[in-house]
Design an enzyme around this catalytic site. Structure first.
Site, PDB file in Angstrom:
ATOM      1  N   ASP A  61     -11.928   2.027 -10.909  1.00 28.08           N
ATOM      2  CA  ASP A  61     -10.977   1.363 -10.005  1.00 28.08           C
ATOM      3  C   ASP A  61      -9.913   0.545 -10.754  1.00 28.08           C
ATOM      4  O   ASP A  61      -9.722  -0.650 -10.465  1.00 28.08           O
ATOM      5  CB  ASP A  61     -11.712   0.401  -9.047  1.00 28.08           C
ATOM      6  CG  ASP A  61     -12.854   1.033  -8.292  1.00 28.08           C
ATOM      7  OD1 ASP A  61     -12.805   2.251  -8.044  1.00 28.08           O
ATOM      8  OD2 ASP A  61     -13.803   0.295  -7.940  1.00 28.08           O
TER       9      ASP A  61
ATOM     10  N   GLU B 187      -9.408   4.854   1.192  1.00 28.02           N
ATOM     11  CA  GLU B 187      -9.566   3.613   0.407  1.00 28.02           C
ATOM     12  C   GLU B 187      -8.609   3.671  -0.780  1.00 28.02           C
ATOM     13  O   GLU B 187      -7.818   4.589  -0.911  1.00 28.02           O
ATOM     14  CB  GLU B 187     -11.012   3.457  -0.075  1.00 28.02           C
ATOM     15  CG  GLU B 187     -11.474   4.560  -1.004  1.00 28.02           C
ATOM     16  CD  GLU B 187     -12.959   4.457  -1.381  1.00 28.02           C
ATOM     17  OE1 GLU B 187     -13.663   3.555  -0.922  1.00 28.02           O
ATOM     18  OE2 GLU B 187     -13.408   5.326  -2.150  1.00 28.02           O
TER      19      GLU B 187
HETATM   20  O1  FUB Z   1     -15.982   0.673  -6.900  1.00 24.72           O
HETATM   21  C1  FUB Z   1     -16.485   0.574  -5.590  1.00 24.72           C
HETATM   22  C2  FUB Z   1     -15.601   1.304  -4.627  1.00 24.72           C
HETATM   23  O2  FUB Z   1     -15.556   2.683  -4.972  1.00 24.72           O
HETATM   24  C3  FUB Z   1     -14.163   0.895  -4.622  1.00 24.72           C
HETATM   25  O3  FUB Z   1     -13.919  -0.345  -4.036  1.00 24.72           O
HETATM   26  C4  FUB Z   1     -13.591   2.067  -3.925  1.00 24.72           C
HETATM   27  O4  FUB Z   1     -12.210   2.170  -3.951  1.00 24.72           O
HETATM   28  C5  FUB Z   1     -14.281   3.206  -4.644  1.00 24.72           C
HETATM   29  O5  FUB Z   1     -13.629   3.540  -5.836  1.00 24.72           O
END
Ligand code: FUB
Length: 321
Positions: free
Chosen positions: A14, A220
């Protein structure tokens, strides 16, 4: 430029990337083996701290500045330090992070430092009215906008009009998809200055992307950058594992879907940052090749990003890089 792994010593994911003081800083999530079984809630992503990294040049070694914030030092902590981002204003650095509180509800917290390498001191409470995950902070003419939200384990389906629902609700298949959110930050950088607004993504006919459009709708991993005067909002499609983007003339949108930046990589999640440095554009992201596909153990990766003549982004093939 060939793609390269940035930090083979440990699992990081991320990436949020910014240029501070002439250097490139990377603020990733710090993956670890927790032993928690994999599920749709993402319980297996049980991260406990953040590191900061810097690079003096795009080809140079990455420098690990160590832990900048630990879950044990955050007063409202429950568990799971997920995606974060850092912004600079008036001599201070602000780390915005996703974390579950003691009731297992995600909120967005803030921690403040004098240097990008930290240490970051967390505020006693999360941002008032914050929910869900994956903050990305974008500056425009001295104003700071936060883009946020994530489905499934990220809990965005539990909110409507910024209010918590009794239980999670997904729209019907042909209704508009659940949107990510955008909100302007207060001048002290510690709160929202307004109610978060839905960030609408339209198709080429001007209709909002629908809930069943898993190939294109937001899931996301919000990121915002500007290119030739236009706002480029990029994000993960989650269960179809792509990084896509949409453009607008306004940081609040509406945005129009444009295409795929990165096709699926090895691993369930895909998450990124896009930045220009010294006249070239780069995509920072992660995959799970070094962990042999363990979705919760991800590795940072870097590749150059290119635009076409018409300002669209050239698609990068995730598996082959
Ligand atoms: O790293 C945990 C979660 O996985 C992140 O917040 C999301 O975007 C995904 O990459």
């Amino acid at each position: 430029m060939n793609a390269r792994y940035l930090f083979p010593n440990d699992y990081m994911a991320d990436p949020a990337v910014h240029i501070f003081n002439g250097k490139l800083y990377i603020f990733p999530s710090h993956d670890r083996e927790s032993g928690i079984p994999e599920n749709d809630n993402g319980d297996h992503f049980d991260m406990k701290d953040y590191h900061a990294f810097s690079m003096n040049d795009i080809d140079s070694d990455i420098i690990d500045h160590g832990v900048i914030l630990d879950v044990k030092d955050i007063p409202w902590a429950g568990r799971q330090l997920w995606d974060s981002d850092v912004a600079y204003k008036n001599g201070k650095y602000y780390l915005y992070f996703s974390m579950k509180d003691k009731n297992d509800i995600f909120h967005i917290g803030v921690a403040v430092a004098d240097k990008p390498e930290g240490p970051f001191i967390p505020l006693p409470d999360p941002i008032r009215g914050s929910y869900s995950i994956d903050p990305c902070v974008f500056e425009e003419n001295g104003e700071f906008y936060m883009y946020f939200g994530g489905l499934w384990g990220g809990q965005l389906q539990r909110y409507r009009d910024n209010k918590a629902l009794e239980s999670a609700e997904f729209p019907a298949v042909n209704e508009a998809a659940i949107p990510s959110r955008v909100v302007r930050l207060s001048s002290d950088m510690l709160q929202f200055a307004e109610e978060p607004r839905p960030l609408i993504i339209l198709d080429q006919h001007g209709n909002p992307l629908t809930n069943d459009d898993n190939e294109r709708r937001f899931f996301e991993a919000s990121w915002m950058h500007k290119y030739k005067g236009k706002y480029y909002f990029s994000y993960s499609t989650g269960d179809t594992h792509k990084l896509c983007y949409a453009t607008s003339d306004n940081p609040y949108g509406p945005f129009t879907y444009k295409g795929v930046i990165l096709t699926p990589v090895i691993g369930w999640t895909t998450h990124h940052a896009i930045i220009e440095w010294k006249g070239k554009w780069y995509l920072f992201h992660h995959d799970c090749v070094p962990s042999n596909g363990l979705t919760w153990l991800r590795s940072l990766k870097l590749i150059e990003l290119e635009y076409n003549e018409d300002d669209t982004i050239k698609t990068i093939e995730g598996i082959t890089i």
